[in-house]
Design a protein around this motif. Structure first.
Motif, PDB file in Angstrom:
ATOM      1  N   GLN A 103      24.964  33.124  35.089  1.00 54.10           N
ATOM      2  CA  GLN A 103      23.754  32.779  35.816  1.00 54.10           C
ATOM      3  C   GLN A 103      23.859  31.414  36.496  1.00 54.10           C
ATOM      4  OE1 GLN A 103      21.289  34.788  36.288  1.00 54.10           O
ATOM      5  NE2 GLN A 103      21.857  36.439  34.898  1.00 54.10           N
ATOM      6  N   ASP A 104      24.679  30.507  35.935  1.00 50.31           N
ATOM      7  CA  ASP A 104      24.790  29.169  36.513  1.00 50.31           C
ATOM      8  C   ASP A 104      25.618  29.180  37.791  1.00 50.31           C
ATOM      9  OD1 ASP A 104      23.300  28.166  34.414  1.00 50.31           O
ATOM     10  OD2 ASP A 104      25.079  27.845  33.161  1.00 50.31           O
ATOM     11  N   ALA A 105      26.723  29.946  37.755  1.00 56.46           N
ATOM     12  CA  ALA A 105      27.632  29.929  38.901  1.00 56.46           C
ATOM     13  C   ALA A 105      27.281  30.985  39.937  1.00 56.46           C
ATOM     14  CB  ALA A 105      29.070  30.135  38.433  1.00 56.46           C
ATOM     15  N   GLY A 106      26.599  32.042  39.542  1.00 55.50           N
ATOM     16  CA  GLY A 106      26.307  33.124  40.469  1.00 55.50           C
ATOM     17  C   GLY A 106      24.855  33.529  40.439  1.00 55.50           C
ATOM     18  N   ASP A 107      24.564  34.629  41.104  1.00 54.66           N
ATOM     19  CA  ASP A 107      23.185  35.102  41.181  1.00 54.66           C
ATOM     20  C   ASP A 107      23.053  36.505  40.597  1.00 54.66           C
ATOM     21  OD1 ASP A 107      24.716  36.302  43.067  1.00 54.66           O
ATOM     22  OD2 ASP A 107      23.434  35.825  44.779  1.00 54.66           O
ATOM     23  N   ASN A 108      23.910  36.824  39.607  1.00 55.80           N
ATOM     24  CA  ASN A 108      23.804  38.087  38.887  1.00 55.80           C
ATOM     25  C   ASN A 108      23.916  39.296  39.803  1.00 55.80           C
ATOM     26  OD1 ASN A 108      23.593  39.450  36.445  1.00 55.80           O
ATOM     27  ND2 ASN A 108      21.390  39.729  36.663  1.00 55.80           N
ATOM     28  N   VAL A 109      24.880  39.289  40.698  1.00 54.35           N
ATOM     29  CA  VAL A 109      25.139  40.414  41.576  1.00 54.35           C
ATOM     30  C   VAL A 109      26.526  40.961  41.271  1.00 54.35           C
ATOM     31  CG1 VAL A 109      23.650  39.495  43.392  1.00 54.35           C
ATOM     32  CG2 VAL A 109      26.094  38.975  43.417  1.00 54.35           C
ATOM     33  N   PHE A 110      26.816  42.115  41.862  1.00 51.98           N
ATOM     34  CA  PHE A 110      28.124  42.722  41.664  1.00 51.98           C
ATOM     35  C   PHE A 110      29.166  42.029  42.535  1.00 51.98           C
ATOM     36  CE2 PHE A 110      25.289  46.095  40.260  1.00 51.98           C
ATOM     37  CZ  PHE A 110      25.925  46.506  39.093  1.00 51.98           C
ATOM     38  N   ARG A 111      30.367  41.886  41.974  1.00 46.78           N
ATOM     39  CA  ARG A 111      31.468  41.249  42.676  1.00 46.78           C
ATOM     40  C   ARG A 111      32.656  42.204  42.761  1.00 46.78           C
ATOM     41  NH1 ARG A 111      28.912  37.069  45.088  1.00 46.78           N
ATOM     42  NH2 ARG A 111      27.794  35.783  43.555  1.00 46.78           N
ATOM     43  N   LEU A 112      33.410  42.099  43.835  1.00 48.58           N
ATOM     44  CA  LEU A 112      34.650  42.853  43.976  1.00 48.58           C
ATOM     45  C   LEU A 112      35.658  42.343  42.947  1.00 48.58           C
ATOM     46  CD1 LEU A 112      34.812  42.704  47.860  1.00 48.58           C
ATOM     47  CD2 LEU A 112      34.431  44.783  46.522  1.00 48.58           C
ATOM     48  N   THR A 113      36.199  43.263  42.144  1.00 46.64           N
ATOM     49  CA  THR A 113      37.082  42.863  41.051  1.00 46.64           C
ATOM     50  C   THR A 113      38.310  43.767  41.027  1.00 46.64           C
ATOM     51  OG1 THR A 113      35.161  42.171  39.750  1.00 46.64           O
ATOM     52  CG2 THR A 113      37.246  42.435  38.582  1.00 46.64           C
ATOM     53  N   ARG A 114      39.456  43.117  40.991  1.00 44.84           N
ATOM     54  CA  ARG A 114      40.718  43.849  40.832  1.00 44.84           C
ATOM     55  C   ARG A 114      40.933  44.104  39.350  1.00 44.84           C
ATOM     56  NH1 ARG A 114      46.107  42.266  44.127  1.00 44.84           N
ATOM     57  NH2 ARG A 114      47.545  43.863  43.327  1.00 44.84           N
ATOM     58  N   VAL A 115      40.994  45.365  38.968  1.00 40.14           N
ATOM     59  CA  VAL A 115      40.970  45.729  37.558  1.00 40.14           C
ATOM     60  C   VAL A 115      42.366  45.975  37.006  1.00 40.14           C
ATOM     61  CG1 VAL A 115      40.124  47.416  35.896  1.00 40.14           C
ATOM     62  CG2 VAL A 115      38.661  46.686  37.783  1.00 40.14           C
ATOM     63  N   ARG A 116      43.184  46.739  37.715  1.00 40.99           N
ATOM     64  CA  ARG A 116      44.514  47.064  37.200  1.00 40.99           C
ATOM     65  C   ARG A 116      45.457  47.402  38.340  1.00 40.99           C
ATOM     66  NH1 ARG A 116      41.157  51.296  35.496  1.00 40.99           N
ATOM     67  NH2 ARG A 116      40.971  50.261  33.473  1.00 40.99           N
ATOM     68  N   ASP A 117      46.754  47.295  38.042  1.00 41.54           N
ATOM     69  CA  ASP A 117      47.807  47.627  38.992  1.00 41.54           C
ATOM     70  C   ASP A 117      48.654  48.764  38.431  1.00 41.54           C
ATOM     71  OD1 ASP A 117      47.351  45.504  40.999  1.00 41.54           O
ATOM     72  OD2 ASP A 117      47.899  44.164  39.355  1.00 41.54           O
ATOM     73  N   PHE A 118      49.345  49.437  39.333  1.00 41.53           N
ATOM     74  CA  PHE A 118      50.183  50.560  38.964  1.00 41.53           C
ATOM     75  C   PHE A 118      51.632  50.269  39.356  1.00 41.53           C
ATOM     76  CE2 PHE A 118      45.907  51.961  39.808  1.00 41.53           C
ATOM     77  CZ  PHE A 118      45.604  52.752  38.715  1.00 41.53           C
ATOM     78  N   GLU A 119      52.519  51.133  38.898  1.00 38.46           N
ATOM     79  CA  GLU A 119      53.934  50.955  39.203  1.00 38.46           C
ATOM     80  C   GLU A 119      54.145  50.940  40.717  1.00 38.46           C
ATOM     81  OE1 GLU A 119      58.197  53.126  38.167  1.00 38.46           O
ATOM     82  OE2 GLU A 119      56.417  53.528  36.947  1.00 38.46           O
ATOM     83  N   GLN A 120      54.949  50.012  41.184  1.00 35.89           N
ATOM     84  CA  GLN A 120      55.136  49.805  42.615  1.00 35.89           C
ATOM     85  C   GLN A 120      56.008  50.898  43.219  1.00 35.89           C
ATOM     86  OE1 GLN A 120      56.567  45.920  43.547  1.00 35.89           O
ATOM     87  NE2 GLN A 120      56.582  46.234  45.755  1.00 35.89           N
ATOM     88  N   HIS A 121      55.615  51.356  44.412  1.00 33.68           N
ATOM     89  CA  HIS A 121      56.392  52.334  45.166  1.00 33.68           C
ATOM     90  C   HIS A 121      57.511  51.624  45.921  1.00 33.68           C
ATOM     91  CE1 HIS A 121      54.011  56.264  45.247  1.00 33.68           C
ATOM     92  NE2 HIS A 121      53.413  55.506  44.343  1.00 33.68           N
ATOM     93  N   PRO A 122      58.580  52.362  46.259  1.00 39.37           N
ATOM     94  CA  PRO A 122      59.680  51.728  47.012  1.00 39.37           C
ATOM     95  C   PRO A 122      59.385  51.497  48.485  1.00 39.37           C
ATOM     96  CG  PRO A 122      60.174  54.031  46.557  1.00 39.37           C
ATOM     97  CD  PRO A 122      58.922  53.715  45.806  1.00 39.37           C
ATOM     98  N   GLY A 123      58.320  52.100  49.020  1.00 43.93           N
ATOM     99  CA  GLY A 123      57.985  51.940  50.430  1.00 43.93           C
ATOM    100  C   GLY A 123      56.511  51.697  50.632  1.00 43.93           C
ATOM    101  N   ALA A 124      56.116  51.470  51.872  1.00 44.93           N
ATOM    102  CA  ALA A 124      54.713  51.230  52.206  1.00 44.93           C
ATOM    103  C   ALA A 124      53.885  52.482  51.939  1.00 44.93           C
ATOM    104  CB  ALA A 124      54.587  50.806  53.662  1.00 44.93           C
ATOM    105  N   ILE A 125      52.734  52.305  51.320  1.00 47.21           N
ATOM    106  CA  ILE A 125      51.853  53.433  51.012  1.00 47.21           C
ATOM    107  C   ILE A 125      51.268  53.976  52.316  1.00 47.21           C
ATOM    108  CG2 ILE A 125      49.822  54.190  49.741  1.00 47.21           C
ATOM    109  CD1 ILE A 125      52.157  53.310  47.961  1.00 47.21           C
ATOM    110  N   THR A 126      51.447  55.279  52.533  1.00 42.60           N
ATOM    111  CA  THR A 126      50.931  55.899  53.758  1.00 42.60           C
ATOM    112  C   THR A 126      49.674  56.726  53.524  1.00 42.60           C
ATOM    113  OG1 THR A 126      52.449  57.752  53.406  1.00 42.60           O
ATOM    114  CG2 THR A 126      53.192  55.962  54.851  1.00 42.60           C
ATOM    115  N   ARG A 127      49.513  57.297  52.299  1.00 41.73           N
ATOM    116  CA  ARG A 127      48.331  58.115  52.039  1.00 41.73           C
ATOM    117  C   ARG A 127      48.033  58.119  50.548  1.00 41.73           C
ATOM    118  NH1 ARG A 127      45.841  61.964  55.210  1.00 41.73           N
ATOM    119  NH2 ARG A 127      46.778  60.677  56.840  1.00 41.73           N
ATOM    120  N   ILE A 128      46.753  58.042  50.218  1.00 41.35           N
ATOM    121  CA  ILE A 128      46.273  58.155  48.839  1.00 41.35           C
ATOM    122  C   ILE A 128      45.319  59.339  48.782  1.00 41.35           C
ATOM    123  CG2 ILE A 128      44.921  57.055  47.015  1.00 41.35           C
ATOM    124  CD1 ILE A 128      45.853  54.351  48.135  1.00 41.35           C
TER     125      ILE A 128
END
Length: 745
Positions: free
Chosen positions: A307-332
């Motif tokens: 409550q001191d630093a923010g206004d109790n709203v939702f924030r974008l949060t990076r939660v977890r990562d997955f094993e890296q692909h050998p190339g650029a991701i083209t489609r999910i």
């Protein structure tokens, strides 16, 4: 005599072999139980298998560059959307195009962007260069000829076949998102001049005429600097997520579109890396981001509790990562009913990943050419992949248990909608987009918690009672007491659980002070009674035979307990403002009616006969010459008990405690009926718990055979088996050491 000796020799040999056979049979039975449990758990440990079953060239069959691919649940048809505005239904087995749907793209306009709703919605939107959009659903229908089933194309235009106005100014749409919300369809778009628009279409079908009317509402969202390349809407149309190639990630609160707000902004990539793909997972609570370096990460909104630093709203949060692909991701491509997804990259690699468990089930190169699109079956057993060299391939998939991993089962997991990682067991819900939570930690802690409080209640009473009965009690009285307590072991635990849940739990809730006053009052009453008895005239004391003194305490116990229960309401008024339960709440202690205290008392009564019987036999069988020698050397009876009898009987007493602990760990009906079955992680005696055994009893009859939930319940049984086996093994080792140490007495 010779015949008698031979007969005795044969009998001894037969008994010896019978004992060996019985012991060997027990070992074999335990081994078979372990093997069976492990065989049910083993499939969860395997990864995914992907096997090609068909392949064909795209060029003679389909028109235009692929925009997306879908499959239907019977795995017979595939649907391919092209960027030129064509929907093609084709046979997965042969690649034959069964129906081609040309969308009504007006002359002089072209498709500028394509958006797909979550897979369950089966809805796709085409954004056009004149500020309009076309919406189509790739539906199917079933046709039966006798017993033969045919899956036939049945494309639908839920908002009509004519283009829908998104931007009245007619500017080209450069980014688009579409989502179905009940009878509504939400479309978010950005025009080439940077304006961000939100349009909501609602369909109403007349009950009398059958005609469908489409109403339109439109809003202009806050202005932005720069262009967004990717947009995604949530299924409730409350949230819009936008991103550009540089990795800027934006969160718009559009729950009230007229006053939409840009709530948060974050960087999704670092350095010179670019964001190449963005898709919502099933349920649209979280989304997956793919980058030019082959990285995949899961994000969702987390409420800011500071409550001191923010206004109790939702924030974008990076939660977890997955094993890296050998190339650029083209489609999910997200799965239809689970939190998994497939990802392809420009090196020809295909990856199958799962969000909750953070598992990468499969990551291998399946093509020498870059992969540009992927589609997954609604039942997760087949996928279709298209490569940049014009090849389309169909693969069988075995990916049955991606939800299970060591981290998901035993570590803290950050689930959608929660403020941080936690241990949670919640196996089912009414929502299709539910995220199963399979942490075994609450169940294991609950099992230990229930057994611990039961042993704290039962062990002192059972061992003290065994010592008194075997050493101090008169033989005639012992002849009544010991069988009576042993008969208690035959009392069905379902009766104890029934009484604990329906009578004991409400009683303790209404008389909480009595629980604490009894713990103090009874020992004080015993001491007071002993003092009073010692002050009686010798003639009166001698009228009570030795070993019958305990009978005097029966009315004392009944009177003291009754008095303290009657005093309980007054204690609450004097010290706790009328309610001790409310006082617990005020000081931050949770009190549940069905809690560990109730379980400890009820399960303690179930365990006491086991511990008492074994411990009493161990004390009673201490050789007489040891006790008589101790007394002859001037030791008091109490000194003889503490320094001779207990040491000699310690292996048996320890075995009794461990057997009682094993009984408490495996108890089902009492904890099932008296705990509330709340899978919490704490040792608060006033809160409930859920144990491994109770959880198996409750959920196994309702789960689908062969499902992940089903196999995790078998894993819970394996954990329970291993726990009791480990405890009993350690107990036997300790017992053997104690026996060897005190065998010389």
């Amino acid at each position: 005599m010779a015949r008698r000796r031979r007969r005795r020799y044969l009998a001894d040999g037969a008994a010896r072999w019978m004992v060996r056979a019985g012991g060997g049979g027990v070992v074999v039975a335990l081994t078979l139980i372990f093997v069976y449990l492990f065989s049910e758990v083993l499939p969860m440990l395997r990864g995914a298998d992907v096997e090609p079953v068909a392949g064909y060239s795209v060029a003679p069959r389909f028109d235009g560059e692929v925009a997306g691919m879908m499959l239907e649940r019977y795995d017979e048809l595939g649907m391919r959307y092209s960027r030129s505005g064509t929907l093609s239904y084709f046979s997965l087995a042969s690649g034959e195009v069964l129906q081609r749907v040309e969308l009504d793209v007006p002359d002089g306009t072209e498709v500028t962007t394509v958006a797909m709703a979550e897979p369950r919605a089966r809805r796709v939107a085409y954004g056009l260069s004149d500020g309009t959009a076309l919406v189509v659903d790739h539906e199917i229908r079933l046709d039966f000829e006798g017993e033969q089933r045919r899956v036939l194309p049945d494309p639908q235009f839920p908002l009509g076949e004519d283009p829908l106005v998104i931007d009245p100014q007619g500017r080209p749409l450069v980014a688009l998102a579409v989502q179905k919300a009940g009878e509504d369809t939400g479309i978010a778009a950005q025009t080439d001049d940077g304006r961000l628009l939100l349009v909501r279409f609602r369909t109403r079908t007349s009950f009398l005429t059958g005609e469908t009317e489409v109403s339109r509402q439109a809003w202009t969202l806050p202005e932005l600097e720069g262009r967004l390349d990717l947009l995604e809407l949530t299924a409730n149309l409350w949230t819009l997520i936008g991103a550009d190639r540089s990795g800027r990630l934006l969160y718009f609160d559009i729950s009230d579109p007229a006053s939409a707000v840009l709530r948060d902004e974050a960087r999704a990539v670092e350095g010179g890396e670019q964001l190449t793909a963005l898709r919502m997972l099933n349920g649209t609570f979280s989304w997956i981001i793919g980058t030019s370096e082959g990285r995949l990460s899961q994000w969702f909104l987390v409420r800011d509790e500071n409550q001191d630093a923010g206004d109790n709203v939702f924030r974008l949060t990076r939660v977890r990562d997955f094993e890296q692909h050998p190339g650029a991701i083209t489609r999910i491509q997200p799965e239809y009913t689970r939190k998994g997804f497939a990802a392809v990259d420009d090196s020809g690699a295909l990856g199958l990943h799962y969000g909750t468990s953070a598992r990468t089930m499969f990551l291998e190169s399946i093509s020498d050419a870059p992969l540009v699109s992927v589609g997954i079956s609604p039942v997760d057993d087949k996928l279709v992949v298209e490569s940049a060299d014009g090849r389309l391939s169909v693969h069988d998939v075995r990916n049955n248990h991606p939800e299970a991993s060591l981290k998901a089962l035993w570590g803290k997991v950050w689930y959608e909608g929660r403020g941080g990682p936690d241990y949670v067991w919640q196996a089912s819900s009414g929502a299709d987009s539910f995220e199963p939570k399979f942490s075994l930690v609450p169940l294991t802690i609950g099992t230990i918690k229930a057994a611990l409080f039961a042993m704290l209640f039962a062990t002192p009473l059972a061992i003290a009672g065994a010592i008194y009965t075997a050493y101090f009690m008169a033989p005639r009285l012992r002849g009544y007491v010991k069988p009576t307590i042993e008969v208690m072991e035959a009392l069905p635990t379902v009766i104890l659980g029934f009484l604990a849940g329906l009578w004991l739990a409400p009683f303790i809730e209404n008389h909480i002070p009595a629980v604490f006053t009894v713990l103090i009052g009874l020992p004080a009453a015993f001491l007071g009674m002993a003092w009073a008895f010692s002050r009686l005239p010798r003639a009166i004391r001698l009228r009570i035979p030795p070993g019958w003194e305990a009978v005097i305490l029966i009315p004392v116990i009944a009177l003291v307990v009754w008095g303290l229960v009657q005093l309980s309401p007054l204690i609450e008024i004097w010290f706790f403002d009328g309610s001790m339960r409310q006082w617990f709440t005020d000081i931050g202690i949770t009190y549940d009616q069905r809690n560990a205290l109730v379980v400890g008392i009820a399960m303690g009564f179930a365990v006491i006969p086991t511990i008492f019987s074994i411990a009493e036999d161990a004390v009673f069988t201490v050789p007489r010459h040891l006790t008589q020698g101790s007394l002859a050397l001037g030791a008091t009876p109490w000194q003889t008990v503490t320094r001779v009898v207990l040491l000699t009987a310690s292996p048996g007493i320890f075995s009794a405690v461990m057997i009682g602990f094993g009984r408490a760990v495996g108890e089902t009906m009492i904890v099932l009926m008296a705990t509330g079955n709340s899978p919490v992680v704490n040792f608060n005696i006033f809160e409930g718990m859920r144990t491994l055994s109770a959880n198996i009893a409750v959920e196994l009859p309702e789960t689908a055979v062969g499902s992940t939930h089903y196999r995790i319940l078998f894993l819970a049984g394996l954990v329970l088996f291993a726990l009791t086996f480990l405890v009993n093994t350690i107990a036997e080792l300790v017992r053997q050491r104690l026996r060897a140490r005190y065998s010389s007495l």
